[in-house]
Write an enzyme that holds these catalytic residues in place. Sequence first.
Site, PDB file in Angstrom:
ATOM      1  N   VAL A  49      -7.658  35.876 -12.802  1.00 51.54           N
ATOM      2  CA  VAL A  49      -6.686  35.772 -11.695  1.00 51.54           C
ATOM      3  C   VAL A  49      -5.899  34.460 -11.706  1.00 51.54           C
ATOM      4  CG1 VAL A  49      -8.026  37.290 -10.184  1.00 51.54           C
ATOM      5  CG2 VAL A  49      -8.327  34.804 -10.010  1.00 51.54           C
TER       6      VAL A  49
ATOM      7  N   ASN B 252     -10.970  36.901  -3.613  1.00 55.57           N
ATOM      8  CA  ASN B 252     -12.289  36.258  -3.505  1.00 55.57           C
ATOM      9  C   ASN B 252     -12.589  35.306  -4.660  1.00 55.57           C
ATOM     10  OD1 ASN B 252     -15.323  36.120  -2.821  1.00 55.57           O
ATOM     11  ND2 ASN B 252     -15.279  36.969  -4.890  1.00 55.57           N
TER      12      ASN B 252
ATOM     13  N   TYR C 265     -11.627  21.385  -5.162  1.00 56.23           N
ATOM     14  CA  TYR C 265     -12.091  22.583  -4.448  1.00 56.23           C
ATOM     15  C   TYR C 265     -11.683  22.532  -2.977  1.00 56.23           C
ATOM     16  CZ  TYR C 265     -15.380  26.128  -2.736  1.00 56.23           C
ATOM     17  OH  TYR C 265     -15.940  27.225  -2.146  1.00 56.23           O
TER      18      TYR C 265
ATOM     19  N   LYS D  83      -9.044  24.941  -0.914  1.00 55.10           N
ATOM     20  CA  LYS D  83      -9.420  25.762   0.238  1.00 55.10           C
ATOM     21  C   LYS D  83      -8.581  25.410   1.469  1.00 55.10           C
ATOM     22  CE  LYS D  83     -12.502  28.210  -1.900  1.00 55.10           C
ATOM     23  NZ  LYS D  83     -12.295  29.646  -2.147  1.00 55.10           N
TER      24      LYS D  83
HETATM   25  C1  BGC Z   1     -19.418  26.207  -1.596  1.00 60.35           C
HETATM   26  C2  BGC Z   1     -20.904  25.986  -1.600  1.00 60.35           C
HETATM   27  C3  BGC Z   1     -21.302  24.936  -0.583  1.00 60.35           C
HETATM   28  C4  BGC Z   1     -20.700  25.229   0.769  1.00 60.35           C
HETATM   29  C5  BGC Z   1     -20.994  24.134   1.785  1.00 60.35           C
HETATM   30  C6  BGC Z   1     -18.959  26.476  -0.186  1.00 60.35           C
HETATM   31  O1  BGC Z   1     -17.585  26.666  -0.172  1.00 60.35           O
HETATM   32  O2  BGC Z   1     -19.108  27.276  -2.449  1.00 60.35           O
HETATM   33  O3  BGC Z   1     -21.320  25.624  -2.882  1.00 60.35           O
HETATM   34  O4  BGC Z   1     -22.709  24.903  -0.466  1.00 60.35           O
HETATM   35  O5  BGC Z   1     -19.310  25.384   0.640  1.00 60.35           O
HETATM   36  O6  BGC Z   1     -20.820  22.869   1.253  1.00 60.35           O
END
Ligand code: BGC
Length: 261
Positions: free
Chosen positions: A66, A92, A158, A162
Amino acid sequence: MFDDLKGKTVVVTGSSKGLGAAMARRFGAEGMNVVTNYRSDEEGARETVRAIEEAGGAAAAIRSDVSKAECVEALYDAAMFSFGGIDIWVNNAGIEEGAPSDQKSIEAWQRVLDVNLTGVFAGCRCAINHFLEHDMLGTIINLSSVHEVIPWPHFADYATSKAGVGMLTKTLALEYADRGIRVNAIAPGTMNTSINAQKLADPEQRAATERLIPMGYVGAPEDVAAAAAWLASDQARYVTGTTLFVDGGMTLYPGFQFGEG
Ligand code: BGC
């Protein structure tokens, strides 16, 4: 169970394991046609398909990366070929790679952004084009994270991706609200999936994680699947542009749980 989901077709990216597999199975149990997707774990995707078929649903497993827009288009084409349409699209697929930010390579940063944010946009664009073309009240669910709002050292890419998913969700929800297209996100906390297997296998790390969860325990993939089924259904027909946190309270400033402050 949500009766209106029966017979509809859903695409779930990254559904060879973890939350994606749990959502795919739940949609199958709702009597839907489920397009599962994987990048490398073909066996996992086949397992998801088997489970759906055994439960009486219909499913196909489609290989697609993706992070590449043309592969997302190919996934859409395969869904059309398999079931003749789509009603719901779940973005997802996601990856996470921890490293101190001063040592993180641009390539590693880009990999995460490509899958977690650009991949989500590509999926949304595909689904929205389909819904517009067929004048449908389709719906999209994007998988965000508690890190949509909680900063996360070593996971700057990450967390940034998000946060981006949250804003993308709201922006698209606003942009297409008058066409009846709903766009929402689900933000899981720490769930019992392979992405967390290593840290949860270590008793100290598990205890440290559980201290961050006011409800005191790690969530089950089925908790996310239940939220996805509801958001996809007509029961949520007036819900758009929202992020539904499924996190045992992780975003409630757990440090304040017992009145300190
Ligand atoms: C992650 C997890 C993590 C959680 C809280 C999630 O978005 O994929 O690895 O434990 O966030 O930190």
